[in-house]
Design an enzyme around this catalytic site. Structure first.
Site, mmCIF file in Angstrom:
data_model
loop_
_atom_site.group_PDB
_atom_site.id
_atom_site.type_symbol
_atom_site.label_atom_id
_atom_site.label_comp_id
_atom_site.label_asym_id
_atom_site.label_seq_id
_atom_site.Cartn_x
_atom_site.Cartn_y
_atom_site.Cartn_z
ATOM 1 C CE LYS A 13 -6.908 17.141 -0.321
ATOM 2 N NZ LYS A 13 -6.081 16.007 -0.771
ATOM 3 N NE ARG A 88 -6.700 17.923 -6.890
ATOM 4 C CZ ARG A 88 -7.568 17.235 -6.161
ATOM 5 N NH1 ARG A 88 -8.605 17.812 -5.597
ATOM 6 N NH2 ARG A 88 -7.391 15.946 -5.964
ATOM 7 N NE ARG A 127 -9.414 7.177 -1.200
ATOM 8 C CZ ARG A 127 -9.053 8.434 -1.474
ATOM 9 N NH1 ARG A 127 -8.915 9.312 -0.502
ATOM 10 N NH2 ARG A 127 -8.817 8.805 -2.703
ATOM 11 N NE ARG A 160 -11.723 8.805 -5.186
ATOM 12 C CZ ARG A 160 -11.195 9.964 -4.838
ATOM 13 N NH1 ARG A 160 -11.458 10.470 -3.642
ATOM 14 N NH2 ARG A 160 -10.413 10.639 -5.641
ATOM 15 N NE ARG A 171 -6.278 10.546 -7.437
ATOM 16 C CZ ARG A 171 -6.720 9.723 -6.488
ATOM 17 N NH1 ARG A 171 -6.670 8.418 -6.651
ATOM 18 N NH2 ARG A 171 -7.214 10.206 -5.369
HETATM 19 P P1 AMP Z 1 -10.325 14.285 -5.054
HETATM 20 O O1 AMP Z 1 -11.539 13.560 -4.594
HETATM 21 O O2 AMP Z 1 -10.168 15.612 -4.376
HETATM 22 O O3 AMP Z 1 -9.071 13.439 -4.970
HETATM 23 O O4 AMP Z 1 -10.543 14.620 -6.621
HETATM 24 C C1 AMP Z 1 -10.712 13.595 -7.568
HETATM 25 C C2 AMP Z 1 -10.431 14.120 -8.971
HETATM 26 O O5 AMP Z 1 -11.342 15.193 -9.266
HETATM 27 C C3 AMP Z 1 -9.052 14.729 -9.177
HETATM 28 O O6 AMP Z 1 -8.059 13.747 -9.483
HETATM 29 C C4 AMP Z 1 -9.303 15.675 -10.347
HETATM 30 O O7 AMP Z 1 -9.397 14.982 -11.573
HETATM 31 C C5 AMP Z 1 -10.693 16.208 -10.015
HETATM 32 N N1 AMP Z 1 -10.622 17.433 -9.162
HETATM 33 C C6 AMP Z 1 -11.047 17.571 -7.866
HETATM 34 N N2 AMP Z 1 -10.816 18.810 -7.401
HETATM 35 C C7 AMP Z 1 -10.221 19.493 -8.417
HETATM 36 C C8 AMP Z 1 -9.706 20.813 -8.564
HETATM 37 N N3 AMP Z 1 -9.749 21.693 -7.553
HETATM 38 N N4 AMP Z 1 -9.167 21.150 -9.767
HETATM 39 C C9 AMP Z 1 -9.116 20.288 -10.800
HETATM 40 N N5 AMP Z 1 -9.548 19.018 -10.724
HETATM 41 C C10 AMP Z 1 -10.105 18.613 -9.555
#
Ligand code: AMP
Length: 212
Positions: A13, A88, A127, A160, A171
């Protein structure tokens, strides 16, 4: 163009959102990136969010909705936006729908980026980000030239904190339980489009452009 990119962690994404942003001149809005910025800034809120993010769980709907509604009120979303990593949960999707209706900016599409589980694992465990160029690389898939470009720029490869195997497992479970139901949510609203997100970045980008 106002779109949501849906898909498991590692489905690409962020990578596709960045390309679309450059091609279409509309902002990528990533709640993950915004939360990581708050963590890096070391605010009290950032410290709380970091614990949740390191475990692979979701930050509360209330917090992310606050972040998103502030962001969607900025002037650069006038020509469109790409939501990456939000919504999400079903509650977030409902809140987003209400917010966008109020702003008179309804979504054009929700694009599901479909990838097999074993590829997701490789993408996530491999990654890395180049500290100098900001480019995303993958130890399993990137070419020697891409690593050389980072080295020449004086960069280091950064992983990360939530890209370790234990957190990745959680996750992916959280995605299945809380986010996957959004596929039906958007199908019911006739907004769902699905692409095969396996393959080279530019191939996936072509498939994405072809459906939006
Ligand atoms: P991402 O970079 O999108 O994979 O997000 C990394 C982490 O941020 C996720 O595993 C969640 O802990 C938090 N996070 C990101 N977006 C959301 C969301 N829309 N709702 C809740 N937690 C989020």
């Amino acid at each position: 163009m106002r779109i949501v990119l849906l898909g498991a962690p590692g489905s690409g994404k962020g990578t596709q959102a960045k390309i679309l942003m450059a091609e279409q001149n509309i902002p990528q809005i990533s709640t993950g990136d915004m939360l990581r910025a708050a963590v890096a800034a070391g605010t009290r809120f950032g410290k709380q969010a970091k614990k949740v993010m390191d475990s692979g769980d979701l930050v509360s709907d209330e917090i992310v909705l606050g972040i998103i509604s502030e962001r969607l009120n900025e002037p650069d979303v006038e020509n469109g936006f790409i939501l990456d990593g939000f919504p999400r949960t079903e509650q977030q999707a409902l809140d987003l729908e209400e917010l966008l209706n109020d702003l008179e900016m309804p979504l054009d599409a929700a694009v599901l980026m479909d990838v097999d589980f074993d590829i997701l694992m490789k993408r996530l465990t491999g990654r890395r980000t180049c500290s100098a160029t900001g480019k995303l690389l993958n130890v399993h898939f990137s070419s020697p030239e891409e690593f050389e470009e980072c080295r020449q720029a004086g960069g280091e490869l950064i992983q990360r904190e939530d890209d370790n195997e234990e957190t990745i497992g959680n996750r992916l479970n959280v995605y299945r339980e809380q986010t996957e139901p959004l596929v039906e949510f958007y199908r019911d609203r006739d907004l769902l489009k699905t692409i095969d997100a396996d393959g080279a970045v530019d191939e996936v980008n072509k498939r994405l452009l072809a459906i939006i």
